[in-house]
Design an enzyme around this catalytic site. Sequence first.
Site, PDB file in Angstrom:
ATOM      1  N   LYS A 203       0.643  -1.166  -0.166  1.00  0.00           N
ATOM      2  CA  LYS A 203       0.029   0.494  -0.504  1.00  0.00           C
ATOM      3  C   LYS A 203       0.624   0.958   0.255  1.00  0.00           C
ATOM      4  O   LYS A 203       2.454   1.235  -0.056  1.00  0.00           O
ATOM      5  CB  LYS A 203      -0.378   0.342   1.027  1.00  0.00           C
TER       6      LYS A 203
ATOM      7  N   TYR B   1     -12.583  -1.644  -3.336  1.00  0.00           N
ATOM      8  CA  TYR B   1     -13.445  -2.230  -2.036  1.00  0.00           C
ATOM      9  C   TYR B   1     -14.277  -1.929  -2.388  1.00  0.00           C
ATOM     10  O   TYR B   1     -14.584  -1.606  -0.926  1.00  0.00           O
ATOM     11  CB  TYR B   1     -12.277  -1.284  -0.702  1.00  0.00           C
TER      12      TYR B   1
ATOM     13  N   ASN C  86      -2.091   0.888   6.789  1.00  0.00           N
ATOM     14  CA  ASN C  86      -1.713  -0.944   7.514  1.00  0.00           C
ATOM     15  C   ASN C  86      -0.512  -1.760   6.172  1.00  0.00           C
ATOM     16  O   ASN C  86      -0.325  -2.855   6.547  1.00  0.00           O
ATOM     17  CB  ASN C  86      -2.701  -1.991   8.331  1.00  0.00           C
TER      18      ASN C  86
ATOM     19  N   HIS D 290      -2.263  -5.387   1.477  1.00  0.00           N
ATOM     20  CA  HIS D 290      -3.583  -6.158   1.570  1.00  0.00           C
ATOM     21  C   HIS D 290      -3.080  -7.697   1.360  1.00  0.00           C
ATOM     22  O   HIS D 290      -2.635  -8.252   0.602  1.00  0.00           O
ATOM     23  CB  HIS D 290      -4.121  -5.891   0.056  1.00  0.00           C
TER      24      HIS D 290
ATOM     25  N   GLU E 256     -10.221 -10.295  -6.879  1.00  0.00           N
ATOM     26  CA  GLU E 256      -9.528  -9.341  -6.938  1.00  0.00           C
ATOM     27  C   GLU E 256      -7.517  -9.254  -8.183  1.00  0.00           C
ATOM     28  O   GLU E 256      -7.533  -8.239  -8.805  1.00  0.00           O
ATOM     29  CB  GLU E 256      -8.347  -8.569  -5.488  1.00  0.00           C
TER      30      GLU E 256
HETATM   31  P1  ATP Z   1      -7.133  -6.069   3.329  1.00  0.00           P
HETATM   32  O1  ATP Z   1      -8.061  -6.516   2.840  1.00  0.00           O
HETATM   33  O2  ATP Z   1      -6.412  -4.515   2.817  1.00  0.00           O
HETATM   34  O3  ATP Z   1      -6.532  -7.217   3.727  1.00  0.00           O
HETATM   35  P2  ATP Z   1      -7.972  -7.025   5.789  1.00  0.00           P
HETATM   36  O4  ATP Z   1      -8.858  -7.239   5.679  1.00  0.00           O
HETATM   37  O5  ATP Z   1      -7.182  -6.896   7.259  1.00  0.00           O
HETATM   38  O6  ATP Z   1      -7.850  -6.076   5.049  1.00  0.00           O
HETATM   39  P3  ATP Z   1     -10.741  -5.285   6.472  1.00  0.00           P
HETATM   40  O7  ATP Z   1     -11.503  -5.248   7.148  1.00  0.00           O
HETATM   41  O8  ATP Z   1     -10.793  -5.889   5.067  1.00  0.00           O
HETATM   42  O9  ATP Z   1      -9.038  -5.514   6.794  1.00  0.00           O
HETATM   43  O10 ATP Z   1     -10.375  -3.856   5.907  1.00  0.00           O
HETATM   44  C1  ATP Z   1     -10.365  -3.046   4.431  1.00  0.00           C
HETATM   45  C2  ATP Z   1      -9.067  -2.069   4.656  1.00  0.00           C
HETATM   46  O11 ATP Z   1     -10.022  -1.059   5.261  1.00  0.00           O
HETATM   47  C3  ATP Z   1      -7.568  -2.496   5.684  1.00  0.00           C
HETATM   48  O12 ATP Z   1      -6.455  -3.071   5.695  1.00  0.00           O
HETATM   49  C4  ATP Z   1      -7.292  -0.973   6.509  1.00  0.00           C
HETATM   50  O13 ATP Z   1      -6.684   0.174   5.273  1.00  0.00           O
HETATM   51  C5  ATP Z   1      -8.926  -0.035   6.210  1.00  0.00           C
HETATM   52  N1  ATP Z   1      -9.696  -0.318   7.454  1.00  0.00           N
HETATM   53  C6  ATP Z   1     -10.292  -1.296   8.050  1.00  0.00           C
HETATM   54  N2  ATP Z   1     -10.490  -0.929   9.058  1.00  0.00           N
HETATM   55  C7  ATP Z   1     -10.370   0.395   9.021  1.00  0.00           C
HETATM   56  C8  ATP Z   1     -11.122   1.752  10.593  1.00  0.00           C
HETATM   57  N3  ATP Z   1     -11.809   1.533  11.683  1.00  0.00           N
HETATM   58  N4  ATP Z   1     -10.448   2.913   9.526  1.00  0.00           N
HETATM   59  C9  ATP Z   1      -9.422   3.271   9.199  1.00  0.00           C
HETATM   60  N5  ATP Z   1      -9.290   2.296   7.819  1.00  0.00           N
HETATM   61  C10 ATP Z   1     -10.146   0.814   8.169  1.00  0.00           C
HETATM   62 MG    MG Z   2      -9.779  -7.052   3.591  1.00  0.00          MG
END
Ligand code: ATP
Ligand code: MG
Length: 139
Positions: free
Chosen positions: A11, A51, A114, A117, A128
């Site tokens: 990211k 997303y 974070n 992904h 994806e």
């Molecule tokens: P990813 O899909 O990016 O691998 P993940 O599966 O761990 O991450 P998801 O619940 O799918 O988490 O959320 C997608 C992305 O949205 C997260 O990786 C993060 O960048 C962002 N995100 C999730 N929760 C929050 C939050 N509470 N505040 C801000 N951004 C968030």
């Molecule tokens: Mg996710």
Amino acid sequence: MATNRTFTMIKPDATGAGHTGKIIDRIIANGFSIKAMKWTKLSLADAQAFYGVHAERPFFGELTEYMSSGPIVAAILEKENAVSDFRELIGATNPADAKPGTIRADFAESIAANAVHGSDSDENAAIEGSFHFSEREWA
Ligand code: ATP
Ligand code: MG
């Protein structure tokens, strides 16, 4: 249908901080092979489409603006149990909760920024991966 592939993005926080090479090293050292990879970027519309599953979440605007704020690296990875093993390697969504030694524990800045992904299912890995790559780009 079972598959041994997952999809990842490094990211914008991680590409911007110069962590790309270290993260790719970590991925390869943990037994994943790279099937396709590119340095690219998402427009805001691309991030909203990618997303789309999170469109109703309160952080959708923040997430899509952040994901279109700088370069990303997109990749298709192969390994046995690729989806679950990669989720294990990257750690919890919030780096404060990620286990020591995971990519997010070591490289992520915050729950939003974070570092990486990882697809959450075989089905989403296929969707994806197809978002970023045509089949003739796979090696
Ligand atoms: P990813 O899909 O990016 O691998 P993940 O599966 O761990 O991450 P998801 O619940 O799918 O988490 O959320 C997608 C992305 O949205 C997260 O990786 C993060 O960048 C962002 N995100 C999730 N929760 C929050 C939050 N509470 N505040 C801000 N951004 C968030
Ligand atoms: Mg996710």
